[in-house]
Design a protein around this motif. Sequence first.
Motif, PDB file in Angstrom:
ATOM      1  N   MET A   1      40.431  13.048 -25.825  1.00 63.54           N
ATOM      2  CA  MET A   1      39.326  13.075 -24.752  1.00 63.54           C
ATOM      3  C   MET A   1      40.019  11.720 -24.486  1.00 63.54           C
ATOM      4  O   MET A   1      40.722  10.467 -24.983  1.00 63.54           O
ATOM      5  N   LEU A   2      40.298  11.700 -23.149  1.00 60.73           N
ATOM      6  CA  LEU A   2      40.806  10.003 -22.378  1.00 60.73           C
ATOM      7  C   LEU A   2      40.004   9.074 -22.487  1.00 60.73           C
ATOM      8  O   LEU A   2      38.774   9.224 -22.774  1.00 60.73           O
ATOM      9  N   SER A   3      40.310   8.005 -22.203  1.00 60.88           N
ATOM     10  CA  SER A   3      39.659   6.360 -22.473  1.00 60.88           C
ATOM     11  C   SER A   3      38.577   6.430 -21.198  1.00 60.88           C
ATOM     12  O   SER A   3      38.965   6.855 -20.138  1.00 60.88           O
ATOM     13  N   LYS A   4      37.483   5.362 -21.849  1.00 64.63           N
ATOM     14  CA  LYS A   4      36.307   5.958 -21.076  1.00 64.63           C
ATOM     15  C   LYS A   4      36.298   4.101 -20.342  1.00 64.63           C
ATOM     16  O   LYS A   4      37.109   3.542 -20.526  1.00 64.63           O
ATOM     17  N   ARG A   5      36.326   4.584 -19.287  1.00 68.37           N
ATOM     18  CA  ARG A   5      36.098   3.494 -18.288  1.00 68.37           C
ATOM     19  C   ARG A   5      34.142   3.226 -18.135  1.00 68.37           C
ATOM     20  O   ARG A   5      33.395   3.403 -17.817  1.00 68.37           O
ATOM     21  N   ILE A   6      34.577   1.451 -18.165  1.00 66.87           N
ATOM     22  CA  ILE A   6      33.642   0.412 -18.035  1.00 66.87           C
ATOM     23  C   ILE A   6      33.650   0.155 -16.781  1.00 66.87           C
ATOM     24  O   ILE A   6      35.099  -0.729 -16.385  1.00 66.87           O
ATOM     25  N   ILE A   7      33.088   0.300 -15.571  1.00 64.80           N
ATOM     26  CA  ILE A   7      32.729  -0.593 -14.306  1.00 64.80           C
ATOM     27  C   ILE A   7      31.725  -1.401 -14.000  1.00 64.80           C
ATOM     28  O   ILE A   7      30.846  -0.680 -13.629  1.00 64.80           O
ATOM     29  N   PRO A   8      32.467  -2.567 -13.797  1.00 67.23           N
ATOM     30  CA  PRO A   8      30.947  -3.470 -13.525  1.00 67.23           C
ATOM     31  C   PRO A   8      30.839  -2.653 -11.524  1.00 67.23           C
ATOM     32  O   PRO A   8      31.645  -2.772 -10.712  1.00 67.23           O
ATOM     33  N   CYS A   9      29.616  -3.695 -11.354  1.00 62.30           N
ATOM     34  CA  CYS A   9      29.597  -3.446 -10.021  1.00 62.30           C
ATOM     35  C   CYS A   9      28.045  -3.925  -9.133  1.00 62.30           C
ATOM     36  O   CYS A   9      27.935  -4.748  -9.726  1.00 62.30           O
ATOM     37  N   LEU A  10      29.317  -3.927  -7.974  1.00 66.53           N
ATOM     38  CA  LEU A  10      28.972  -6.204  -6.886  1.00 66.53           C
ATOM     39  C   LEU A  10      27.937  -5.445  -6.601  1.00 66.53           C
ATOM     40  O   LEU A  10      28.360  -4.552  -5.302  1.00 66.53           O
ATOM     41  N   ASP A  11      26.914  -5.590  -6.388  1.00 65.40           N
ATOM     42  CA  ASP A  11      26.149  -4.833  -4.808  1.00 65.40           C
ATOM     43  C   ASP A  11      25.578  -6.446  -3.944  1.00 65.40           C
ATOM     44  O   ASP A  11      25.118  -7.354  -4.363  1.00 65.40           O
ATOM     45  N   VAL A  12      26.377  -6.386  -3.010  1.00 68.14           N
ATOM     46  CA  VAL A  12      26.555  -7.313  -1.580  1.00 68.14           C
ATOM     47  C   VAL A  12      25.882  -6.650  -0.516  1.00 68.14           C
ATOM     48  O   VAL A  12      26.514  -5.909  -0.201  1.00 68.14           O
ATOM     49  N   LYS A  13      25.298  -8.632  -0.731  1.00 70.94           N
ATOM     50  CA  LYS A  13      24.446  -8.733   0.541  1.00 70.94           C
ATOM     51  C   LYS A  13      24.151  -9.733   1.218  1.00 70.94           C
ATOM     52  O   LYS A  13      24.178 -10.674   0.749  1.00 70.94           O
ATOM     53  N   GLU A  14      24.777  -9.544   2.578  1.00 70.00           N
ATOM     54  CA  GLU A  14      24.822 -10.659   3.404  1.00 70.00           C
ATOM     55  C   GLU A  14      26.121 -12.094   2.834  1.00 70.00           C
ATOM     56  O   GLU A  14      25.699 -13.291   2.671  1.00 70.00           O
ATOM     57  N   GLY A  15      26.637 -11.709   1.683  1.00 67.81           N
ATOM     58  CA  GLY A  15      28.364 -12.630   1.230  1.00 67.81           C
ATOM     59  C   GLY A  15      27.377 -12.923  -0.174  1.00 67.81           C
ATOM     60  O   GLY A  15      28.228 -13.325  -1.025  1.00 67.81           O
ATOM     61  N   ARG A  16      26.238 -12.583  -0.750  1.00 66.77           N
ATOM     62  CA  ARG A  16      26.073 -12.448  -1.901  1.00 66.77           C
ATOM     63  C   ARG A  16      26.152 -11.500  -3.366  1.00 66.77           C
ATOM     64  O   ARG A  16      25.100 -10.629  -2.163  1.00 66.77           O
ATOM     65  N   GLY A  43      38.429  -8.259 -18.632  1.00 69.21           N
ATOM     66  CA  GLY A  43      38.504  -6.242 -19.620  1.00 69.21           C
ATOM     67  C   GLY A  43      38.091  -5.624 -18.724  1.00 69.21           C
ATOM     68  O   GLY A  43      38.650  -3.539 -19.726  1.00 69.21           O
ATOM     69  N   ALA A  44      37.189  -5.433 -17.867  1.00 69.08           N
ATOM     70  CA  ALA A  44      36.516  -4.509 -17.057  1.00 69.08           C
ATOM     71  C   ALA A  44      38.116  -3.110 -16.643  1.00 69.08           C
ATOM     72  O   ALA A  44      38.587  -3.732 -16.380  1.00 69.08           O
ATOM     73  N   ASP A  45      37.643  -2.135 -16.644  1.00 62.93           N
ATOM     74  CA  ASP A  45      38.426  -1.057 -16.000  1.00 62.93           C
ATOM     75  C   ASP A  45      38.802  -1.150 -14.877  1.00 62.93           C
ATOM     76  O   ASP A  45      39.586  -0.624 -14.092  1.00 62.93           O
ATOM     77  N   GLU A  46      38.023  -1.481 -14.795  1.00 61.50           N
ATOM     78  CA  GLU A  46      37.428  -1.036 -12.169  1.00 61.50           C
ATOM     79  C   GLU A  46      36.842  -1.719 -11.795  1.00 61.50           C
ATOM     80  O   GLU A  46      35.536  -2.394 -13.182  1.00 61.50           O
ATOM     81  N   LEU A  47      36.329  -2.233 -11.163  1.00 55.80           N
ATOM     82  CA  LEU A  47      35.413  -2.549 -10.282  1.00 55.80           C
ATOM     83  C   LEU A  47      34.945  -2.081  -8.393  1.00 55.80           C
ATOM     84  O   LEU A  47      35.631  -1.927  -8.143  1.00 55.80           O
ATOM     85  N   VAL A  48      33.422  -1.842  -8.932  1.00 56.77           N
ATOM     86  CA  VAL A  48      33.132  -1.240  -7.537  1.00 56.77           C
ATOM     87  C   VAL A  48      32.541  -2.247  -6.790  1.00 56.77           C
ATOM     88  O   VAL A  48      31.426  -3.827  -7.673  1.00 56.77           O
ATOM     89  N   PHE A  49      32.201  -2.669  -5.042  1.00 57.10           N
ATOM     90  CA  PHE A  49      31.775  -3.647  -4.342  1.00 57.10           C
ATOM     91  C   PHE A  49      31.174  -2.824  -3.280  1.00 57.10           C
ATOM     92  O   PHE A  49      31.427  -1.826  -2.848  1.00 57.10           O
ATOM     93  N   LEU A  50      30.052  -3.151  -3.227  1.00 57.85           N
ATOM     94  CA  LEU A  50      28.918  -1.799  -2.675  1.00 57.85           C
ATOM     95  C   LEU A  50      28.001  -2.950  -1.193  1.00 57.85           C
ATOM     96  O   LEU A  50      27.070  -3.518  -2.205  1.00 57.85           O
TER      97      LEU A  50
END
Length: 252
Positions: A1-16, A43-50
């Motif tokens: 099994m491949l390593s599982k990724r934990i990804i925090p997500c930043l939902d951004v509105k008007e810079g916050r 130690g997050a594996d990736e970051l998502v910025f939306l």
Amino acid sequence: MLSKRIIPCLDVKEGRVVKGIQFVDIRDAGDPVELAKVYDEQGADELVFLDISASHEGKKTMIDVVRSVASELAIPFTVGGGIRTLEDIKETLRNGADKVSLNSSAVQRPELITQGADYFGSQCIVVAIDAKYDEDAGNWRVFTHGGRTPTEWLVTDWAKEAVKLGAGEILLTSMNQDGEKTGFDLPLLKVVQEVVSVPVIASGGAGSSEHFHEVFTEVDADAALAASIFHYKETSVQNVKAYLKEKGVPVR
């Protein structure tokens, strides 16, 4: 099994950074650059910025914020919101993103997926799908524009089409579970994983370390994304990873 990724997500509105429940009741969660630094250190594996206001309000992704966040990161960084053209994809990747996330624009102009994949490679193109259960159809329907607009697409059909067009990854958000903290939408994830061959990122519903364990063992998701439980320090990336390691789930 491949390593599982934990990804925090930043939902951004008007810079916050903000967070809501089922795409409404939005509240502030902090500064995107500061949070990005914290998640990188944790130690997050990736970051998502939306940029959650970009598609709806017809403005481009906040490139200056993207650049500032990217300058603080040593981990892969996915950016979405308001990316409508190949030029937008180029600009976003040039300013520090490793991948782009296409949602509304991909539904409206499916050829954009192929253009991006042909130019940069499928590994750079994430198709984000916001799915809500449709009682009449007995299936999940795809929504666009920050969950405001229903489409004719059923989620399984659109996921298959997106991969055929060149998507290298699917970011699958359950609108029903979003912000509820009652667990990921396992039935939704199962039906999509059955029809696509690319990695699927589970999104919507994380409320505890146990929920990450469920999504990795019961559905075998490739990665799991969360926002509020990390932003408001209900748990941390380290705690989730420690719990998963204890349970025998491979994590980095």
